[in-house]
Motif scaffolding. Structure first.
Motif, PDB file in Angstrom:
ATOM      1  N   SER A 115     -27.173 -31.150  42.030  1.00 39.64           N
ATOM      2  CA  SER A 115     -26.156 -32.137  41.670  1.00 39.64           C
ATOM      3  C   SER A 115     -24.835 -31.507  41.236  1.00 39.64           C
ATOM      4  N   GLY A 116     -24.730 -30.183  41.295  1.00 37.41           N
ATOM      5  CA  GLY A 116     -23.485 -29.533  40.884  1.00 37.41           C
ATOM      6  C   GLY A 116     -23.631 -28.661  39.645  1.00 37.41           C
ATOM      7  N   THR A 117     -24.850 -28.227  39.399  1.00 35.66           N
ATOM      8  CA  THR A 117     -25.140 -27.389  38.229  1.00 35.66           C
ATOM      9  C   THR A 117     -24.242 -26.152  38.168  1.00 35.66           C
ATOM     10  N   THR A 118     -24.095 -25.476  39.303  1.00 31.78           N
ATOM     11  CA  THR A 118     -23.347 -24.221  39.350  1.00 31.78           C
ATOM     12  C   THR A 118     -21.900 -24.439  38.911  1.00 31.78           C
ATOM     13  N   SER A 127     -28.155 -31.737  50.079  1.00 29.11           N
ATOM     14  CA  SER A 127     -27.957 -30.408  49.510  1.00 29.11           C
ATOM     15  C   SER A 127     -29.311 -29.722  49.269  1.00 29.11           C
ATOM     16  N   TYR A 141     -20.461 -36.132  39.963  1.00 30.54           N
ATOM     17  CA  TYR A 141     -19.870 -35.077  40.808  1.00 30.54           C
ATOM     18  C   TYR A 141     -18.677 -35.629  41.594  1.00 30.54           C
ATOM     19  N   GLY A 149     -19.816 -27.887  49.132  1.00 36.70           N
ATOM     20  CA  GLY A 149     -19.130 -28.336  47.920  1.00 36.70           C
ATOM     21  C   GLY A 149     -18.252 -29.551  48.164  1.00 36.70           C
ATOM     22  N   CYS A 202     -12.945 -21.859  38.776  1.00 37.57           N
ATOM     23  CA  CYS A 202     -14.271 -22.430  39.022  1.00 37.57           C
ATOM     24  C   CYS A 202     -14.359 -23.229  40.312  1.00 37.57           C
ATOM     25  N   PHE A 221     -23.857 -21.907  47.036  1.00 30.58           N
ATOM     26  CA  PHE A 221     -22.577 -22.402  47.559  1.00 30.58           C
ATOM     27  C   PHE A 221     -22.767 -22.761  49.031  1.00 30.58           C
ATOM     28  N   ARG A 222     -22.542 -24.000  49.379  1.00 29.48           N
ATOM     29  CA  ARG A 222     -22.691 -24.384  50.784  1.00 29.48           C
ATOM     30  C   ARG A 222     -21.386 -25.011  51.247  1.00 29.48           C
TER      31      ARG A 222
HETATM   32  P1  A3P Z   1     -23.658 -28.779  48.872  1.00 31.61           P
HETATM   33  O1  A3P Z   1     -25.010 -28.304  49.307  1.00 31.61           O
HETATM   34  O2  A3P Z   1     -23.476 -30.246  49.148  1.00 31.61           O
HETATM   35  O3  A3P Z   1     -22.541 -27.968  49.385  1.00 31.61           O
HETATM   36  P2  A3P Z   1     -26.444 -26.973  42.200  1.00 31.61           P
HETATM   37  O4  A3P Z   1     -25.362 -26.131  41.657  1.00 31.61           O
HETATM   38  O5  A3P Z   1     -26.904 -28.051  41.270  1.00 31.61           O
HETATM   39  O6  A3P Z   1     -27.541 -26.166  42.786  1.00 31.61           O
HETATM   40  O7  A3P Z   1     -25.781 -27.804  43.377  1.00 31.61           O
HETATM   41  C1  A3P Z   1     -25.352 -27.140  44.521  1.00 31.61           C
HETATM   42  C2  A3P Z   1     -24.282 -27.976  45.168  1.00 31.61           C
HETATM   43  O8  A3P Z   1     -23.055 -27.803  44.447  1.00 31.61           O
HETATM   44  C3  A3P Z   1     -24.019 -27.500  46.576  1.00 31.61           C
HETATM   45  O9  A3P Z   1     -23.590 -28.655  47.284  1.00 31.61           O
HETATM   46  C4  A3P Z   1     -22.892 -26.497  46.358  1.00 31.61           C
HETATM   47  O10 A3P Z   1     -22.152 -26.203  47.507  1.00 31.61           O
HETATM   48  C5  A3P Z   1     -22.074 -27.235  45.317  1.00 31.61           C
HETATM   49  N1  A3P Z   1     -21.193 -26.356  44.543  1.00 31.61           N
HETATM   50  C6  A3P Z   1     -21.424 -25.076  44.143  1.00 31.61           C
HETATM   51  N2  A3P Z   1     -20.381 -24.583  43.474  1.00 31.61           N
HETATM   52  C7  A3P Z   1     -19.461 -25.566  43.425  1.00 31.61           C
HETATM   53  C8  A3P Z   1     -18.141 -25.646  42.877  1.00 31.61           C
HETATM   54  N3  A3P Z   1     -17.591 -24.612  42.253  1.00 31.61           N
HETATM   55  N4  A3P Z   1     -17.481 -26.805  43.018  1.00 31.61           N
HETATM   56  C9  A3P Z   1     -18.019 -27.845  43.664  1.00 31.61           C
HETATM   57  N5  A3P Z   1     -19.247 -27.832  44.210  1.00 31.61           N
HETATM   58  C10 A3P Z   1     -19.968 -26.707  44.102  1.00 31.61           C
END
Ligand code: A3P
Length: 320
Positions: free
Chosen positions: A68-71, A162, A220, A288, A259, A285-286
């Protein structure tokens, strides 16, 4: 490590055979504990965390459903609360050389080992941790202390998509994985790691309505639309608001740029580095972006999942 069964404690060895069992999307099995689905090793770590983690009043806990955007939330929160420690954001900031997951640990990872309880007292305040645990299963001390909880959720369609891509990257080519259709069915039935997705979200949504100083609820999609507004909101919630001077010096934008998906995903550490548990940093990172579900889900799938979301959320005043 996070996708392999670690040695289980006696408690888990006895508990797991008594729990409902379903085939997971990518892992051998998911077990339902108190309404939510876990792999054996996550259950082990989370139960140990529930038992041993002592939240402090000034702790900050970042919570998400997986993918859900943890990173992003980890990066933003780390940069935000440490902005005075690392004023020179372009030169020597830890996020330039360490993946956000290396700076803000998942509690479950700290408690994976059945024979070891980590000493977290030494970490200087405010301590920043993360978890995927549903609100109902958070350690008692998190609920009873004044520690702050920031919850980030995402449209279930993008969360599922994702998760699908993430899982496919992590499983060895030879393993048997569910087809997209079966994985989707499982997700919609609620059978996904830390799922049901909708109950996970609702637990934090309800708590945020009841106690807005305890739980901040973020989406998100909204953060992608207005990142500066939400970063400032997070700063206020964490009681470290930006001063007028910081705003005019561009500190908010600096943090957002540091970020951003584009910046983080292009750093050497996130292109070639690995987590201590062996997972490559680049899998976090895929794309985003918002709305990639349009490229994977069929019209029937979209209608089906939207109906579930409406039925579960609208009556609680939550919309996607
Ligand atoms: P997608 O697979 O849709 O690209 P988590 O961090 O919870 O594992 O979620 C990963 C999702 O957050 C992935 O989505 C990833 O690309 C996206 N993501 C990672 N870093 C991000 C950032 N800095 N800003 C926005 N989205 C990000």
């Amino acid at each position: 490590k996070c996708l392999q069964e670690s040695d289980l404690s006696q408690e888990c060895k006895e508990l797991i055979p008594t729990l409902p069992l379903e085939k997971g999307m990518f892992t051998a099995a998911l077990h339902q504990y108190q309404g939510f689905w876990f792999t054996p090793n996550f259950l082990q770590g989370d139960l140990s965390c529930q038992k041993h983690f002592q939240a402090l009043d000034n702790d900050i806990l970042l919570v998400t459903s997986p993918k859900s955007g943890t990173t992003w939330l980890k990066a933003l929160s780390f940069a935000l609360i440490n902005r005075n420690k690392y004023p020179n954001i372009h030169i020597n900031h830890p996020l330039l050389t360490t993946n956000p997951h290396g700076l803000v640990p998942f509690l479950v990872n700290l408690y994976f080992d059945k024979d070891f309880v980590p000493d977290l007292q030494k970490i200087p305040p405010p301590r920043l941790f993360s978890t995927h645990l549903p609100y109902e299963l958070l350690p008692k001390s998190v609920k009873e202390s004044t520690c702050k909880v920031v919850y980030l959720c995402r449209d279930p369609k993008d969360t599922f998509v994702s998760l699908w891509h993430f899982g496919n990257k992590l499983v060895p080519q030879s393993s048997e994985v569910l087809s997209l259709e079966d994985a989707f069915k499982s997700f919609c039935k609620g059978v996904s790691l830390y799922g049901p997705f909708w109950e996970h979200v609702l637990g934090y949504w309800k708590k945020s309505l009841e106690s807005s100083e305890k739980v901040m609820f973020l989406k998100y999609e909204e953060m992608k639309m207005k990142p500066d507004f939400y970063l400032k909101e997070i700063a206020k919630f964490l009681e470290c608001p930006f001063s007028k001077e910081e705003e005019s010096k561009g500190v908010v934008d600096d943090i957002l740029n540091l970020c951003s998906f584009e910046n983080l995903s292009n750093l050497e550490v996130n292109k070639t580095g690995k987590m201590s548990y062996g997972v490559e940093n680049k899998v976090y990172f895929r794309l985003g972006q918002v709305g990639d579900w349009k490229n994977l889900l069929t019209i029937e799938m979209i209608e089906h999942i939207n109906t579930i979301t409406e039925n579960k959320f609208v009556k609680h005043g939550l919309n996607f």
